[in-house]
Design an enzyme around this catalytic site. Structure first.
Site, PDB file in Angstrom:
ATOM      1  N   CYS A  40       0.841  -1.191   0.000  1.00  0.00           N
ATOM      2  CA  CYS A  40       0.000   0.000   0.000  1.00  0.00           C
ATOM      3  C   CYS A  40       0.886   1.255   0.000  1.00  0.00           C
ATOM      4  CB  CYS A  40      -0.897   0.005   1.242  1.00  0.00           C
ATOM      5  SG  CYS A  40      -2.039   1.416   1.285  1.00  0.00           S
ATOM      6  N   ASP A  42       0.442   3.771   1.709  1.00  0.00           N
ATOM      7  CA  ASP A  42       0.407   4.368   3.053  1.00  0.00           C
ATOM      8  C   ASP A  42       1.827   4.633   3.580  1.00  0.00           C
ATOM      9  OD1 ASP A  42       0.203   4.566   6.000  1.00  0.00           O
ATOM     10  OD2 ASP A  42      -1.901   4.089   5.644  1.00  0.00           O
ATOM     11  N   ARG A  44       2.934   4.810   6.395  1.00  0.00           N
ATOM     12  CA  ARG A  44       3.312   4.084   7.613  1.00  0.00           C
ATOM     13  C   ARG A  44       3.796   2.661   7.340  1.00  0.00           C
ATOM     14  NH1 ARG A  44      -2.402   5.274  10.249  1.00  0.00           N
ATOM     15  NH2 ARG A  44      -2.895   4.741   8.079  1.00  0.00           N
ATOM     16  N   HIS A  96      -2.316  -3.886   4.970  1.00  0.00           N
ATOM     17  CA  HIS A  96      -2.169  -3.546   6.391  1.00  0.00           C
ATOM     18  C   HIS A  96      -3.532  -3.259   7.020  1.00  0.00           C
ATOM     19  CE1 HIS A  96      -2.708   0.918   5.934  1.00  0.00           C
ATOM     20  NE2 HIS A  96      -2.433   0.590   4.687  1.00  0.00           N
ATOM     21  N   CYS A  99      -6.261   0.166   6.890  1.00  0.00           N
ATOM     22  CA  CYS A  99      -5.987   0.754   5.568  1.00  0.00           C
ATOM     23  C   CYS A  99      -7.112   1.715   5.168  1.00  0.00           C
ATOM     24  CB  CYS A  99      -5.856  -0.366   4.536  1.00  0.00           C
ATOM     25  SG  CYS A  99      -5.492   0.244   2.875  1.00  0.00           S
TER      26      CYS A  99
HETATM   27 ZN    ZN Z   1      -3.421   1.266   2.988  1.00  0.00          ZN
END
Ligand code: ZN
Length: 210
Positions: A40, A42, A44, A96, A99
């Site tokens: 992803c 993302d 993080r 994750h 999400c």
């Molecule tokens: Zn995500």
């Protein structure tokens, strides 16, 4: 501050050179990662950081909610290069918990173009509507949908002509579905993969257990 990024970069490069004077010369000449990571976007969930891998050790493709759209030329180009040229051994689809893509797919609101991108998540939710409805807690429901979506992407990836052809030619290559916990920083294997490292090695280029 943007200038901090350059300062950190200089410090990092210097530390790397101290540790291994040939590090950059070696990497500039060749990359030979064993892993392709499809994760992803993302911020993080940075592949190298959470797996402790160094530059040169993992080839990375990231998009919102780590989806495998079969017509995505970006992902398919990355996949083909990773399999045929870099000859990676493992492909990891890593989603994750928590999400935002999974949440946005299910919240019933209109978000824009991303709603088209997230259609595969809603397809997975529709196919598993009964199972998801049994879960009362919305967070747990999203966690399950997150896992089911990762499994569906592993399946989708395994059915691409690129992987079917690689397996048919006897390439050692396996696909794995992993999920990362934002709250504990830990990776979990969803045991939904296929390929040589799994019991469901697709002899005919087919993966049926995801
Ligand atoms: Zn995500």
């Amino acid at each position: 501050m943007l200038s901090d990024l350059f300062d950190h970069n200089v410090q990092w490069a210097e530390a790397k050179r101290q540790e291994d004077p040939e590090f950059f010369n070696r990497l500039a000449a060749l990359q030979s990662p064993e892993y392709l990571w499809i994760g992803c976007s993302d911020s993080r969930v940075p592949a190298n950081v959470i797996t402790g891998l160094q530059p040169g050790e993992v080839f990375v493709h990231r998009n919102v909610a780590n989806l495998v759209h079969r017509g995505d030329l970006n992902l398919l180009s990355v996949l083909e290069f990773a399999v045929e040229t870099l000859e990676v051994r493992h492909i990891i689809v890593c989603g994750h918990y928590g999400c935002g893509g999974i949440r946005a797919a299910m919240d019933g609101h209109r978000h824009g173009i991303i709603d088209h991108w997230l259609q595969p998540v809603r397809d997975v939710a529709d196919r598993n509507a009964g199972r998801l409805a049994e879960i009362g807690d919305p967070e747990k429901q999203q966690d399950l949908l997150c896992e089911l979506t990762i499994k569906a992407q592993v399946e989708s990836l395994s059915r691409t002509p690129i992987l079917r052809s690689a397996w048919k030619r006897g390439k050692f290559l396996s696909v794995h579905g992993w999920v990362y916990g934002l709250k504990d920083g830990l990776l979990r294997d969803l045991d939904c993969g296929c390929g040589e490292a799994h019991s469901a090695f697709p002899e005919a280029g087919d993966c049926g257990n995801a």
